[in-house]
Design a protein around this motif. Structure first.
Motif, short mmCIF file in Angstrom:
data_model
loop_
_atom_site.label_atom_id
_atom_site.label_comp_id
_atom_site.label_asym_id
_atom_site.label_seq_id
_atom_site.Cartn_x
_atom_site.Cartn_y
_atom_site.Cartn_z
N MET A 122 110.75 -37.21 -12.19
CA MET A 122 110.88 -35.98 -12.94
C MET A 122 109.83 -36.17 -14.01
SD MET A 122 115.10 -35.96 -13.84
CE MET A 122 114.60 -35.80 -15.96
N GLU A 125 106.46 -34.68 -12.05
CA GLU A 125 107.09 -33.25 -11.79
C GLU A 125 106.05 -32.17 -12.67
OE1 GLU A 125 111.21 -32.24 -10.68
OE2 GLU A 125 110.64 -29.81 -11.46
N ASN A 126 106.43 -33.09 -14.66
CA ASN A 126 106.79 -32.14 -15.65
C ASN A 126 104.94 -32.22 -15.38
OD1 ASN A 126 108.66 -31.56 -16.25
ND2 ASN A 126 109.50 -33.61 -17.22
N LYS A 132 108.50 -30.63 -6.23
CA LYS A 132 109.09 -29.81 -6.22
C LYS A 132 110.54 -29.63 -6.45
CE LYS A 132 106.66 -25.88 -7.48
NZ LYS A 132 106.91 -26.64 -8.67
N GLU A 133 111.21 -30.59 -5.45
CA GLU A 133 112.73 -31.35 -5.29
C GLU A 133 112.87 -32.33 -4.84
OE1 GLU A 133 113.71 -27.72 -3.43
OE2 GLU A 133 114.09 -27.98 -1.79
N ARG A 134 114.18 -32.52 -5.34
CA ARG A 134 114.66 -34.08 -4.52
C ARG A 134 114.13 -34.06 -3.31
NH1 ARG A 134 114.42 -34.45 -9.29
NH2 ARG A 134 116.22 -32.86 -9.69
N GLY A 216 118.73 -34.39 -2.95
CA GLY A 216 118.67 -32.95 -2.89
C GLY A 216 119.18 -32.29 -2.69
#
Lengths: 269, 378
Positions: A122, A125-126, A132-134, A216
């Motif tokens: 996370m 990603e920030n 972008k996604e897990r 994800g």
């Protein structure tokens, strides 16, 4: 060969019964017509059909196998390299520290590995907008971290009893270090590499905790699916799937056993 | 050897790259319970729209919640239970506002269930109350008949009266896992229902005191294993959800058992599962198409007919199978029964939230058979 005494045989039977009765029950109930895994009604193959019709189930099984294969390979590469580094004759600063820290994930609860990785992904990603996604990749990374230590221990144990003179002799005769690595070390270590791979594979296939943190869209693994079954009740389709898995594993073991027997023969002659 | 090494490395990285590339992008990522949306429903949607459905499953609401509240779950459509999960998540801004123009079938979501949902603060512009069912008593008919030959109707008197439950205890009695499925009936049984919330410290104390006497007769606390428990004879009476009871009853026929389900008069509980689109969903347009598809009666009925979970869609009832339609307890249609169903209210104030925690704690203490914390309650 010495004959086994009666007591030993009794112990043996009880030991095997303890290990294999649950699996036997599982297999038997896979052939039951009833909708509840624990109740036998009549013989039927409907649950095997159900496995192949249930695209969720087969997809989860394939995802699990994919994750297990990739992460076992990754764990063998990284864990193996770490084992070579820590058993190398030349010593370097922090070698014993590396030795201790590398097996840390074994004593670390999985829930901590999973949660801390989730936090890490996370944060990354920030900061960078990636990942972008897990999904499959994040689970693989988690599994490599969790299983690398086991592979490391397996290969390191073999390396410690490795006869260094073989390596030195090859070097002496003019082989390059790369050649020595692939022609001398890898063949001798093949069996421990394989067992390390299988160990990592099994651990990854089995894992629920890390995976449930890091999955994800499109990466539901088999353990997650089986767990989520509770809402609608577990059906013997799970038994059928497990039976198929056991069959494949047994087949692989038999093939491996036959191959080992084959390769041993010339030595005897 | 060097060359071999390079070849191996190239092959390995190719495998890695291939395995992470997940192909088509015209998808909708759905996250739900296993087995609720069956294959047929998903395949038909793909055929109609050409949008690929990626269906993932979770095992409980907590898993879903942790995914939603983490930065970006990647899911487009999710199915949270209303109380307390969806209500709480909605208040935290986890769900995006639905575009009504894209959902012409939203007009089907009307009636008593929707009214009840709105009354307790459900926001239909973000979360649609799609699935519902009741919590009642499922029981093995033969056992009940043997123990209570003269019984007229099955009610909570059997389970909350210490003399009655004592008689049943050797056949096994199971209670729900969560307090929201049992405290309302307990309050009603103890005649504590009034304008006030059922979760005041005083009332909770009364429940705990009551369970002191009957706790020893309860064999287990489980909501999810109800079907196999009833069928295997592990328990003879279980408090649980109507859809589980329906499935248990269906399977029981094959093994020669009679399982029945009843919503005890005036003490039935209504549960609602919603469907919504998370705030950060990557494919919102596709998600709306999927939602609109689910709200169609001819699609929604499929869910009911294979799982026993009722759908809150006008017109879906006509498509229900006879088996479900003719059972007034599994599928209550009587306006009176429906209006009597109790539904929990989400906590809005700090005090209510505190009482929620107290109730959770009280129930877990009861489950663990520990009653020494009563002193904490004023």
């Amino acid at each position: 060969m010495r004959r086994l005494s009666k007591t030993v045989i009794t112990f043996l039977i009880f030991g095997y019964a303890f290990l294999f009765t649950p699996i036997l029950f599982l297999i038997i109930n896979a052939f039951s017509a009833s909708e509840i895994p624990s109740i036998w009604t009549s013989f039927s193959l409907r649950w095997f059909e159900a496995v192949f019709e249930d695209s969720e189930l087969t997809r989860a099984a394939l995802t699990s196998l994919e994750i297990a294969c990739i992460s076992a390979t990754g764990a063998v590469i990284l864990g193996g390299l770490a084992a070579f580094a820590t058993t190398n004759t030349s010593s370097f600063k922090g070698k014993s520290f590396l030795n201790t820290t590398i097996i840390m994930p074994i004593v670390m609860p999985e829930i901590i590995v999973g949660f801390s990785l989730l936090m890490l992904f996370m944060a990354i990603e920030n900061a960078f907008g990636w990942p972008k996604e897990r999904g499959v990749m994040t689970v693989v990374i988690g599994h490599i971290i969790a299983t690398m230590a086991y592979v490391h221990i397996t290969i390191r144990a073999r390396l410690l009893s490795f006869d260094k003179s073989l390596e030195e002799a090859a070097l002496n005769l003019g082989a390059k270090p790369f050649t020595v690595f692939f022609k001398i070390k890898i063949p001798i270590l093949a069996r421990s590499i394989l067992s390390g791979w299988l160990l990592a594979f099994t651990l990854s296939l089995d894992d629920l905790v890390i995976a449930s943190f890091l999955t994800g869209p499109g990466s539901t693994t088999l353990p997650i699916l089986i767990f989520s079954n509770v809402r609608v009740g577990v059906t013997p389709a799970i038994n059928a799937l497990a039976t198929i898995f056991i069959l494949i594993v047994a087949l692989c073991l038999i093939i491996a056993f036959l191959m080992m027997k084959q390769s041993k023969k010339p030595e005897i002659n | 050897m060097n060359r071999n090494f390079i070849i191996v490395a190239v092959i390995l990285s190719a495998i890695l790259a291939l395995s992470f590339d997940k192909g088509p992008k015209n998808t909708v990522n759905v996250y739900g319970w296993y087995g609720i949306l069956n294959n047929e429903i998903l395949k038909d949607f793909e055929k109609e729209t050409g949008i690929k459905v990626v269906y993932d499953v979770y095992d409980n609401n907590d898993t879903l919640e942790s995914k939603l509240l983490a930065t970006n779950s990647g899911y487009d459509v999710v199915f949270p239970s209303f109380i307390p999960y969806a209500a709480r998540q909605c208040a935290m801004g986890a769900y995006s506002k639905l575009d009504v123009k894209l959902l012409p079938n939203l007009k089907n979501v009307e009636g008593q269930i929707t009214d009840k949902y709105k009354k307790v603060g459900g926001d239909i512009s973000r979360l649609i109350p799609l699935f519902w069912g009741t919590v009642g008593i499922a029981y093995d008919y033969d056992v009940i008949k043997k123990v209570f030959p003269d019984l007229k109707e099955v009610s909570y008197d059997l389970l909350l009266n210490s003399e009655n439950i004592a008689k049943l205890s050797k056949y096994g009695v199971s209670f729900p896992e969560e307090y929201i499925d049992i405290f309302p009936q307990t309050a009603s049984y103890l005649k504590l229902l009034n304008e006030e919330s059922i979760k005041t410290p005083g009332k909770i104390k009364a429940y705990v005191n009551h369970y002191k006497f009957i706790r020893k007769y309860i064999k287990k606390f489980s909501s999810n294993t109800m079907i196999s428990d009833l069928l295997s004879g592990e328990v003879a009476v279980a408090i649980g959800s109507s859809d589980n009871a329906w499935r248990a009853r269906r399977s029981a026929k094959n093994i020669g058992k009679t399982i029945k389900y009843v919503i005890p008069k005036g003490r039935g509980i209504l549960w609602i599962d919603c469907v919504g689109i998370p705030e950060k969903a990557p494919h919102k347009a596709n998600a709306h198409k999927f939602l609109n598809y689910l709200l169609r009666p001819d699609v929604a009925k499929k869910i009911t007919n294979h799982s026993g979970i009722l759908v809150n869609i006008q017109g879906a009832k006509e498509f229900y199978t006879k088996e479900i339609l003719e059972d007034s307890q599994i599928c209550p249609m009587d306006k009176e029964i429906l209006s009597e169903l109790m539904i929990g209210t989400p906590s809005r104030t700090a005090e209510e939230a505190k009482n929620d925690k107290l109730a959770t704690r009280a129930w877990s203490q009861i489950r663990m058979n520990e009653f020494d914390f009563l002193g904490d309650l004023r």
